[in-house]
Motif scaffolding. Structure first.
Motif, PDB file in Angstrom:
ATOM      1  N   LEU A 198       0.824  -1.208   0.000  1.00 45.89           N
ATOM      2  CA  LEU A 198       0.000   0.000   0.000  1.00 45.89           C
ATOM      3  C   LEU A 198       0.860   1.260   0.000  1.00 45.89           C
ATOM      4  N   GLN A 199       1.946   1.241   0.758  1.00 48.21           N
ATOM      5  CA  GLN A 199       2.835   2.404   0.795  1.00 48.21           C
ATOM      6  C   GLN A 199       3.479   2.653  -0.564  1.00 48.21           C
ATOM      7  N   GLN A 200       3.867   1.592  -1.248  1.00 50.20           N
ATOM      8  CA  GLN A 200       4.458   1.760  -2.572  1.00 50.20           C
ATOM      9  C   GLN A 200       3.437   2.307  -3.563  1.00 50.20           C
ATOM     10  N   ILE A 201       2.201   1.827  -3.475  1.00 51.35           N
ATOM     11  CA  ILE A 201       1.152   2.329  -4.366  1.00 51.35           C
ATOM     12  C   ILE A 201       0.897   3.809  -4.107  1.00 51.35           C
ATOM     13  N   VAL A 202       0.841   4.182  -2.822  1.00 49.58           N
ATOM     14  CA  VAL A 202       0.614   5.589  -2.475  1.00 49.58           C
ATOM     15  C   VAL A 202       1.782   6.453  -2.943  1.00 49.58           C
ATOM     16  N   THR A 203       3.004   5.950  -2.796  1.00 51.61           N
ATOM     17  CA  THR A 203       4.175   6.716  -3.218  1.00 51.61           C
ATOM     18  C   THR A 203       4.160   6.979  -4.713  1.00 51.61           C
ATOM     19  N   VAL A 259       2.825  11.037   2.017  1.00 55.31           N
ATOM     20  CA  VAL A 259       1.539  10.578   2.544  1.00 55.31           C
ATOM     21  C   VAL A 259       1.680   9.223   3.234  1.00 55.31           C
ATOM     22  N   ASN A 260       2.851   8.598   3.127  1.00 60.40           N
ATOM     23  CA  ASN A 260       3.040   7.261   3.691  1.00 60.40           C
ATOM     24  C   ASN A 260       2.747   7.219   5.187  1.00 60.40           C
ATOM     25  N   VAL A 261       3.308   8.182   5.913  1.00 61.12           N
ATOM     26  CA  VAL A 261       3.108   8.199   7.363  1.00 61.12           C
ATOM     27  C   VAL A 261       1.636   8.400   7.701  1.00 61.12           C
ATOM     28  N   LEU A 262       0.955   9.234   6.920  1.00 62.36           N
ATOM     29  CA  LEU A 262      -0.478   9.446   7.143  1.00 62.36           C
ATOM     30  C   LEU A 262      -1.259   8.159   6.927  1.00 62.36           C
TER      31      LEU A 262
END
Length: 212
Positions: A167-172, A179-182
């Motif tokens: 999910l973090q990679q997709i958001v990045t 936005v990863n931390v959020l």
């Protein structure tokens, strides 16, 4: 000293140690201080043809070792003792569980595994500095994977880490890396409130409900 604390006070003291160590490294010129250090990569050994592939194999082996250690701890008397401490440290002490030794063991093993997991990063980047090394997002990400997947089974952190990392990679890629931390924070709040036992806990509850 922090091992003698309990509950939320232990967690706060552990986070405080991170900031203390970061301040120490920033003001220690021998290790580069705030500017960091340039690192020279060692030569790539055979049979690897690139440094990146070698690090991939090393990290894959470390992941296997970490999972093996987690599984052994869960099924051994150590895991039973840690679960007793989780439920009630006072009751565990009255039952003869060496609470301080087990807490020390858990901190040493988890710290060693986290340190080993982070060791390839500076060699990959050829640079290391305190701001990135002691970044709190690494701690939050590690805790997030365990909480989301479920901490009652050794398989939970694996599931949580895969889902959270993907999910973090997709958001990045699609939104922004900031936005990863959020994303991690929102997921942690949702799972702590709605599913404190994580994904495996939800799956276990649904399985039991179907059997009934």
């Amino acid at each position: 000293l922090t091992l003698r604390l309990r509950g939320i006070f232990f967690a706060i003291a552990t986070v405080a140690v991170i900031f203390i160590m970061e301040t120490l490294m920033v003001n220690w010129r021998y290790v580069g201080g705030a500017t960091g250090l340039q690192l020279l990569r060692p030569p790539v050994p055979e049979p690897f043809d690139s440094y990146t592939r070698m690090l991939f194999v090393v990290m894959a082996l470390m992941a296997v070792v970490a999972v093996s250690v987690a599984r052994y701890v869960q099924v051994s008397w150590i895991g039973r003792g840690l679960r007793a401490i989780r439920d009630s440290e006072e009751a565990a002490e009255c039952s003869g569980v060496p609470t301080l030794r087990l807490k020390l063991f858990a901190c040493v093993v988890s710290g060693a595994l986290m340190g080993a997991a982070g060791a390839p990063m500076p060699m990959y980047l050829s640079f290391i500095e305190p701001a990135s090394t002691f970044n709190l997002s690494y701690t939050i990400g590690a805790l997030g994977g365990a909480i989301i997947g479920g901490m009652s089974h050794w398989l939970g952190p694996i599931v949580g880490a895969i889902l959270l990392g993907s999910l973090q990679q997709i958001v990045t890629v699609t939104v922004s890396g900031e936005v990863n931390v959020l994303v991690v924070g929102v997921l942690l709040v949702l799972f702590v409130v709605a599913a404190p036992e994580g994904i495996l806990g939800l799956f276990r509850k649904r399985t039991l409900a179907r059997r009934k």
